[in-house]
Enzyme design. Sequence first.
Site, short mmCIF file in Angstrom:
data_model
loop_
_atom_site.label_atom_id
_atom_site.label_comp_id
_atom_site.label_asym_id
_atom_site.label_seq_id
_atom_site.Cartn_x
_atom_site.Cartn_y
_atom_site.Cartn_z
N ARG A 170 0.83 -1.21 0.00
CA ARG A 170 0.00 0.00 0.00
C ARG A 170 0.87 1.26 0.00
NH1 ARG A 170 -5.15 -0.04 2.24
NH2 ARG A 170 -4.75 1.76 3.56
N ARG A 174 9.76 5.68 -3.20
CA ARG A 174 10.08 6.65 -4.27
C ARG A 174 11.52 7.09 -4.21
NH1 ARG A 174 5.67 10.10 -2.57
NH2 ARG A 174 3.81 9.13 -3.45
N ARG A 247 -8.86 -6.46 13.57
CA ARG A 247 -8.13 -5.63 14.51
C ARG A 247 -9.03 -4.50 14.93
NH1 ARG A 247 -4.28 -7.37 17.36
NH2 ARG A 247 -3.07 -5.42 17.41
N ARG A 278 0.29 5.61 16.57
CA ARG A 278 0.48 6.96 16.03
C ARG A 278 -0.27 7.99 16.87
NH1 ARG A 278 -2.28 5.23 10.22
NH2 ARG A 278 -4.03 4.15 11.15
N GLU A 304 -3.33 6.48 19.22
CA GLU A 304 -4.04 5.34 18.64
C GLU A 304 -3.41 4.03 19.11
OE1 GLU A 304 -4.78 5.89 14.47
OE2 GLU A 304 -4.87 3.73 14.09
N TYR A 352 -9.86 -4.90 3.13
CA TYR A 352 -9.14 -3.72 3.60
C TYR A 352 -9.32 -2.60 2.57
CZ TYR A 352 -5.06 -1.29 5.74
OH TYR A 352 -4.21 -0.40 6.37
N ASP A 354 -10.03 1.16 1.13
CA ASP A 354 -9.94 2.60 1.42
C ASP A 354 -11.30 3.21 1.09
OD1 ASP A 354 -7.34 2.59 2.27
OD2 ASP A 354 -6.52 2.94 0.27
N1 UDP Z 1 3.55 0.89 7.79
C1 UDP Z 1 4.77 0.82 8.44
N2 UDP Z 1 5.28 1.92 9.02
C2 UDP Z 1 4.65 3.10 9.01
C3 UDP Z 1 3.40 3.19 8.34
C4 UDP Z 1 2.87 2.07 7.75
O1 UDP Z 1 5.37 -0.25 8.48
O2 UDP Z 1 5.16 4.07 9.59
C5 UDP Z 1 3.02 -0.34 7.18
C6 UDP Z 1 2.27 -1.19 8.19
O3 UDP Z 1 2.51 -2.54 7.88
C7 UDP Z 1 0.84 -0.82 7.93
C8 UDP Z 1 0.83 -0.66 6.43
O4 UDP Z 1 2.10 -0.06 6.16
O5 UDP Z 1 -0.05 -1.83 8.35
C9 UDP Z 1 -0.28 0.18 5.88
O6 UDP Z 1 -0.24 1.47 6.45
P1 UDP Z 1 -1.38 2.52 6.18
O7 UDP Z 1 -0.89 3.83 6.64
O8 UDP Z 1 -1.84 2.39 4.78
O9 UDP Z 1 -2.51 1.98 7.16
P2 UDP Z 1 -3.89 2.62 7.62
O10 UDP Z 1 -3.74 4.11 7.54
O11 UDP Z 1 -4.94 2.03 6.74
O12 UDP Z 1 -4.02 2.17 9.03
#
Ligand code: UDP
Length: 375
Positions: A170, A174, A247, A278, A304, A352, A354
């Site tokens: 996801r 870059r 989850r 976060r 969170e 999952y 968006d």
């Molecule tokens: N992820 C990570 N480190 C980060 C942010 C995301 O390893 O700092 C990985 C982690 O496995 C997570 C996945 O990327 O489950 C998807 O993150 P995303 O931000 O897309 O998740 P959401 O916002 O849907 O909770």
Amino acid sequence: MKYDCLLVGSGLYSGVIAYHMRKQGKKCLVLEKRNHMGGNVFCEKIEGINVHKYGAHIFHTSNKRVWEFVNSLAEFNRYTNSPVANYKGEIYNLPFNMNTFSRLWGIRTPQEAKSIIEKQRDDIKGEPENLEEQAISLVGRDIYEKLIKGYTEKQWGRECKDLPSFIIKRLPVRYTYDNNYFNDLYQGIPVGGYNVIINKLFEGCDVRLDTDYLEDKDTYDKLADMIVYTGSIDAYFNYCYGELEYRSVRFETEILDMDNYQGNAVVNYTDREIPYTRIIEHKHFEFGRDENGNELPKTVISREYSSEWKRGYEPYYPVNNEKNGALYKKYKELADRENGVIFGGRLAEYKYYDMDKVIESALCMVDRLNKEFKA
Ligand code: UDP
């Protein structure tokens, strides 16, 4: 029948269907278990700030039809998601890009970054089989250890070796100095918060809040010919094959007497020791100002915490591993045999999704229904 359509749940999937039903003059009843509409996009105004009560929701899409649709409901601001990662006090830009690589290795060029990552992924041979292998093969071991492993294991409560690789795909990787978390063409947050959209989607519907459809299913089923069910699919079938895993997330929200706590809407805590994943500082989604452009003196933050779902908790994320995939398939077979019921959205499709993908899928369903009405 009193209604043309009964909608169970009041999130985006349900809302898109309700909106189109109402346009055709159909009568709709919405049953919502919680005491408010909007599912997980619901916002609550605190100290003049639209607080994303169920976690950060940043709208992004490359689908023009979806973008035009949501823009017909609300104006969108220019918010671009650029989260920052805090690993034991070290600050890195996300997603993984030249800013991250430069900070981590003191390098300047894409060639230097590529050569380091190539060396670090050397031991991954063949197609990556799980999230750990996928992550190392994308960005190397250093980034995996500092920015992925701890965060992912906190978020999913499972080892990276036991998680599917698609989750990490996801995130963009870059070799440019670009901190935009998404690759999509369009991005933003609705001005006035997501409730503006939700109110428009459900305009003209009868609504019953604090109402659990499954508690009195037989009675509610008699109210309409057609049902749109957006709750958990396993709950619908009374967990007859057992529970799917989800989850859940818990937020500790605080009002702080300062104007700017962390300088960014999203800061990820990527080490294993800090218990939350976060911190969201909600005012930054709207640049720290209220709808009249005034600066806000206070701020609201949410820590969170991720946890395994148990009955009675809110399910947030499906755990899309093999075991759950097989179980979902069995429920899906039952769902396909359920006449007059549409199963849609993150929970009913165990996907999952968006926000844009949920809307896209609901718009496809609307097209299908329109064809059926005409036939
Ligand atoms: N992820 C990570 N480190 C980060 C942010 C995301 O390893 O700092 C990985 C982690 O496995 C997570 C996945 O990327 O489950 C998807 O993150 P995303 O931000 O897309 O998740 P959401 O916002 O849907 O909770």
